[in-house]
Design an enzyme around this catalytic site. Sequence first.
Site, PDB file in Angstrom:
ATOM      1  CE  LYS A 117      -9.172   8.348 -40.877  1.00  0.00           C
ATOM      2  NZ  LYS A 117      -8.749   9.735 -41.024  1.00  0.00           N
ATOM      3  CG  ASP A 143      -3.211   8.162 -40.789  1.00  0.00           C
ATOM      4  OD1 ASP A 143      -2.346   7.411 -41.312  1.00  0.00           O
ATOM      5  OD2 ASP A 143      -2.934   8.943 -39.869  1.00  0.00           O
TER       6      ASP A 143
END
Length: 214
Positions: A122, A141
Amino acid sequence: MILLERTLRIFVLLEVHYPKFIGGLTNYTSPFQMLIATVLSTQSTDKQVNSITRDLFSRYPNPASFASATISDIEQAISKVGLYKNKAKFIQELSKQLISEFDSIVPTTIGELVKLPGVGRKTANVLLNDWFNIREGIAVDTHVKRLSYRLGLTSEIDPFKIEKDLLEIIPNEKWGMVTHLLISHGRAICKSHRPLCKTCFLMFMCPRTGVVEG
Ligand code: SF4
């Protein structure tokens, strides 16, 4: 409506409703500082991170300054964000690794970035996308995870598998905006506990409402 067509229509509508991404991390002036801010944002809000990064980066602007600091000084400087003790260690180790392996220059591939302490896919995707304008993947996320599932873009709950599904159905030229668009919609309408489905402009394309267009 087949999944590919429905996905494209969803993102066209999201682009219309959220032409500009508001919010996010601020106060960084280099890829290194953005990397540190993104590491700090794990399990903390952007607001919490933004409240400390101006002072943090004026005191520790580069890998050398974090590498030569004491851990307790770094902990003190970031103590307003969650998991600050772990993050202080990651930041110092990450800085030392950048110096020893990359001549203090932040690498530009996911493969290299995820080898740095505290950096996952991420964080790597956020940095590549938002600073370097490189599309290697999609940052997943909590908003991307929730909305992808609700919108039927994936049936997975593991972020790595969700990203894989999204990469298969979203054209490469749109990868860069996916995270921002889903975060915007997640904050405004498709909220975690009480999604505002009755007023949602995606209602007719969302399996959760049971009124998906045929
Ligand atoms: S219809 Fe409801 S669940 Fe579907 S995207 Fe909109 S707010 Fe989220």
